[in-house]
Design a protein around this motif. Sequence first.
Motif, PDB file in Angstrom:
ATOM      1  N   VAL A 145      27.347  42.794  89.426  1.00  0.00           N
ATOM      2  CA  VAL A 145      25.990  42.221  89.372  1.00  0.00           C
ATOM      3  C   VAL A 145      25.626  41.768  87.957  1.00  0.00           C
ATOM      4  CG1 VAL A 145      25.005  43.359  91.414  1.00  0.00           C
ATOM      5  CG2 VAL A 145      25.043  44.572  89.208  1.00  0.00           C
ATOM      6  N   THR A 146      26.620  41.512  87.119  1.00  0.00           N
ATOM      7  CA  THR A 146      26.320  40.996  85.778  1.00  0.00           C
ATOM      8  C   THR A 146      26.951  39.621  85.586  1.00  0.00           C
ATOM      9  OG1 THR A 146      28.232  41.769  84.467  1.00  0.00           O
ATOM     10  CG2 THR A 146      26.458  43.365  84.865  1.00  0.00           C
ATOM     11  N   SER A 147      26.418  38.878  84.615  1.00  0.00           N
ATOM     12  CA  SER A 147      26.941  37.548  84.287  1.00  0.00           C
ATOM     13  C   SER A 147      27.824  37.637  83.044  1.00  0.00           C
ATOM     14  CB  SER A 147      25.784  36.596  84.038  1.00  0.00           C
ATOM     15  OG  SER A 147      24.959  37.134  83.013  1.00  0.00           O
ATOM     16  N   ILE A 148      28.474  38.801  82.902  1.00  0.00           N
ATOM     17  CA  ILE A 148      29.223  39.101  81.673  1.00  0.00           C
ATOM     18  C   ILE A 148      30.691  39.340  82.007  1.00  0.00           C
ATOM     19  CG2 ILE A 148      29.372  40.696  79.707  1.00  0.00           C
ATOM     20  CD1 ILE A 148      26.464  41.613  80.630  1.00  0.00           C
ATOM     21  N   SER A 149      31.560  38.879  81.104  1.00  0.00           N
ATOM     22  CA  SER A 149      32.965  39.261  81.169  1.00  0.00           C
ATOM     23  C   SER A 149      33.379  39.584  79.740  1.00  0.00           C
ATOM     24  CB  SER A 149      33.800  38.105  81.728  1.00  0.00           C
ATOM     25  OG  SER A 149      35.155  38.471  81.759  1.00  0.00           O
ATOM     26  N   VAL A 150      34.211  40.611  79.590  1.00  0.00           N
ATOM     27  CA  VAL A 150      34.605  41.025  78.243  1.00  0.00           C
ATOM     28  C   VAL A 150      36.124  40.967  78.140  1.00  0.00           C
ATOM     29  CG1 VAL A 150      34.351  42.811  76.481  1.00  0.00           C
ATOM     30  CG2 VAL A 150      32.630  42.618  78.264  1.00  0.00           C
ATOM     31  N   VAL A 151      36.625  40.276  77.104  1.00  0.00           N
ATOM     32  CA  VAL A 151      38.084  40.214  76.891  1.00  0.00           C
ATOM     33  C   VAL A 151      38.409  40.696  75.482  1.00  0.00           C
ATOM     34  CG1 VAL A 151      38.666  38.363  78.494  1.00  0.00           C
ATOM     35  CG2 VAL A 151      37.941  37.781  76.177  1.00  0.00           C
ATOM     36  N   THR A 152      39.665  41.104  75.313  1.00  0.00           N
ATOM     37  CA  THR A 152      40.131  41.529  73.991  1.00  0.00           C
ATOM     38  C   THR A 152      40.992  40.405  73.411  1.00  0.00           C
ATOM     39  OG1 THR A 152      40.116  43.800  74.775  1.00  0.00           O
ATOM     40  CG2 THR A 152      41.303  43.382  72.732  1.00  0.00           C
ATOM     41  N   THR A 153      40.611  39.923  72.222  1.00  0.00           N
ATOM     42  CA  THR A 153      41.317  38.779  71.614  1.00  0.00           C
ATOM     43  C   THR A 153      42.607  39.233  70.934  1.00  0.00           C
ATOM     44  OG1 THR A 153      40.310  39.010  69.446  1.00  0.00           O
ATOM     45  CG2 THR A 153      39.089  37.723  71.083  1.00  0.00           C
ATOM     46  N   GLU A 154      43.374  38.237  70.475  1.00  0.00           N
ATOM     47  CA  GLU A 154      44.613  38.522  69.733  1.00  0.00           C
ATOM     48  C   GLU A 154      44.302  39.324  68.469  1.00  0.00           C
ATOM     49  OE1 GLU A 154      43.671  35.604  70.910  1.00  0.00           O
ATOM     50  OE2 GLU A 154      45.332  34.649  71.982  1.00  0.00           O
ATOM     51  N   ALA A 155      43.074  39.195  67.934  1.00  0.00           N
ATOM     52  CA  ALA A 155      42.689  39.927  66.719  1.00  0.00           C
ATOM     53  C   ALA A 155      42.099  41.305  67.055  1.00  0.00           C
ATOM     54  CB  ALA A 155      41.682  39.102  65.929  1.00  0.00           C
ATOM     55  N   ASP A 156      42.377  41.798  68.275  1.00  0.00           N
ATOM     56  CA  ASP A 156      41.904  43.128  68.701  1.00  0.00           C
ATOM     57  C   ASP A 156      40.386  43.241  68.751  1.00  0.00           C
ATOM     58  OD1 ASP A 156      44.419  44.090  69.094  1.00  0.00           O
ATOM     59  OD2 ASP A 156      44.558  45.133  67.164  1.00  0.00           O
ATOM     60  N   GLU A 157      39.692  42.104  68.886  1.00  0.00           N
ATOM     61  CA  GLU A 157      38.243  42.181  69.002  1.00  0.00           C
ATOM     62  C   GLU A 157      37.826  41.984  70.443  1.00  0.00           C
ATOM     63  OE1 GLU A 157      35.908  41.061  65.022  1.00  0.00           O
ATOM     64  OE2 GLU A 157      36.851  39.355  65.992  1.00  0.00           O
ATOM     65  N   LYS A 158      36.808  42.752  70.863  1.00  0.00           N
ATOM     66  CA  LYS A 158      36.266  42.552  72.210  1.00  0.00           C
ATOM     67  C   LYS A 158      35.212  41.445  72.128  1.00  0.00           C
ATOM     68  CE  LYS A 158      35.969  45.802  75.180  1.00  0.00           C
ATOM     69  NZ  LYS A 158      36.562  46.072  76.507  1.00  0.00           N
ATOM     70  N   VAL A 159      35.405  40.406  72.937  1.00  0.00           N
ATOM     71  CA  VAL A 159      34.497  39.263  72.917  1.00  0.00           C
ATOM     72  C   VAL A 159      33.843  39.146  74.284  1.00  0.00           C
ATOM     73  CG1 VAL A 159      34.349  36.766  72.626  1.00  0.00           C
ATOM     74  CG2 VAL A 159      35.967  38.070  71.276  1.00  0.00           C
ATOM     75  N   GLY A 160      32.547  38.825  74.292  1.00  0.00           N
ATOM     76  CA  GLY A 160      31.829  38.670  75.553  1.00  0.00           C
ATOM     77  C   GLY A 160      31.668  37.209  75.924  1.00  0.00           C
ATOM     78  N   ILE A 161      31.763  36.942  77.209  1.00  0.00           N
ATOM     79  CA  ILE A 161      31.416  35.632  77.765  1.00  0.00           C
ATOM     80  C   ILE A 161      30.231  35.911  78.683  1.00  0.00           C
ATOM     81  CG2 ILE A 161      32.173  33.708  79.226  1.00  0.00           C
ATOM     82  CD1 ILE A 161      34.894  35.715  77.794  1.00  0.00           C
ATOM     83  N   VAL A 162      29.114  35.248  78.418  1.00  0.00           N
ATOM     84  CA  VAL A 162      27.894  35.511  79.191  1.00  0.00           C
ATOM     85  C   VAL A 162      27.368  34.179  79.706  1.00  0.00           C
ATOM     86  CG1 VAL A 162      25.617  36.575  79.156  1.00  0.00           C
ATOM     87  CG2 VAL A 162      27.377  37.407  77.583  1.00  0.00           C
TER      88      VAL A 162
END
Length: 382
Positions: A145-162
Amino acid sequence: MTNFTFTTTPKIIFEPGAARRLGVIVATRMKRPILLTDKGLVAAGLIAPVLESFTSAGLDAKLYDEVEADPSVARVHDAIEAARRHDADGVVAMGGGSSMDTAKLVAVLVKSDQSLADIYGLDNVNGHRLPLVLAPTTAGTGSEVTSISVVTTEADEKVGIVDDALFPDIAVLDPETTIGLPRHVTAATGIDAMVHAIEAYTNVHRKNPVSDALAREALRLLSNNVVTACESPRDTAARANMLLGSMLAGQAFANSPVGAVHALAYPLTGIFHIPHGLANSLMLEPVLKFNALAAAPLYAELGAALGLDASGSDEARSSAFISRLMEIVNATGVDRKLSQVGISHNDLPKIAEDAMNVQRLLVNNPREVTYDDALAMYTEVM
Ligand SMILES: NC(=O)c1ccc[n+]([C@@H]2O[C@H](COP(=O)([O-])OP(=O)(O)OC[C@H]3O[C@@H](n4cnc5c(N)ncnc54)[C@H](O)[C@@H]3O)[C@@H](O)[C@H]2O)c1
Ligand SMILES: [Fe+2]
């Protein structure tokens, strides 16, 4: 009252046994679905009945069971390629936040000219999304029920797509699918859901009356059932209450986003691959104590969700809230120290630096968090 906008998944099916008729449910939207999940779900025996239901409904389905926990960019690309090879006309996820977040990105990118990096951040998705159905099996991220997806980049950072495009068409919640969830996952994902409710309630920009009502009820359901779900995993009432509570918390924070517990948890997952829920559990107490200086009246209000008495000063009720919540967290048996998960003192400066990059979430927090504050909070839980 201030203005607000509230958005959620348009169709929600909450029904024990619904997973066994997932084929009929999705057949109205797609004929060639790709089903995204991970190997843990397959091993738990949860996927075979779903595939059977797809076949019975006349669907030409493809299974992709390579989703990884806290999905990396590379694995998301791999899933998109699998969907293209199958010429999928719809995307279904059965699993935890990792499967659902991967499915959201597959659904928006499979027919798109945009790259994954193009859609990082807020409202950057253009174009057409494939039909999307999400069935959570943890309780949980609330990703259904959220408009969010979270991925881990090549630089080990968690990035959100909203982006609103990431709300699925249908969420299918079948509490029976959560019965076999291992104790440590039940604990960590249940605490993650409680954090969603608490952080939605204390958001300084987008707190709103709908999220508030959902957050209070979510916290009541989750805090009253998480220990039972851990100790009596086959307790169907506790499992149903957890799944409902995690969904309500998801609706709350989708419209009133999370703060410093999540921001400080992100680097623990990005760098050390600590599961999302466990990372939140570790950072919960120091952040609540830090925030109490600004958020005591709100924590005092949330005490009612834990069954606490409403008398006394805000500060006293806020402390009682934090103590009671941490008693519940401890009773689940979840790890409480960074040293228990392989992190040492020398790692803390880099972790605190990375946390400062999570401004997307830190701006929601009731108190400003500086680098020194973050370092102190990590040190508190060493
Ligand atoms: N989109 C959102 O709104 C949102 C919110 C919070 C977290 N997240 C993201 O979600 C991810 C974490 O998701 P999660 O905590 O649900 O865990 P997960 O999806 O990574 O699953 C954790 C483990 O539990 C196992 N599992 C799941 N359900 C099971 C079941 N019913 N029986 C047996 N095993 C089962 C899986 O196989 C896996 O090994 C992170 O990437 C996090 O950033 C997203
Ligand atoms: Fe979370």
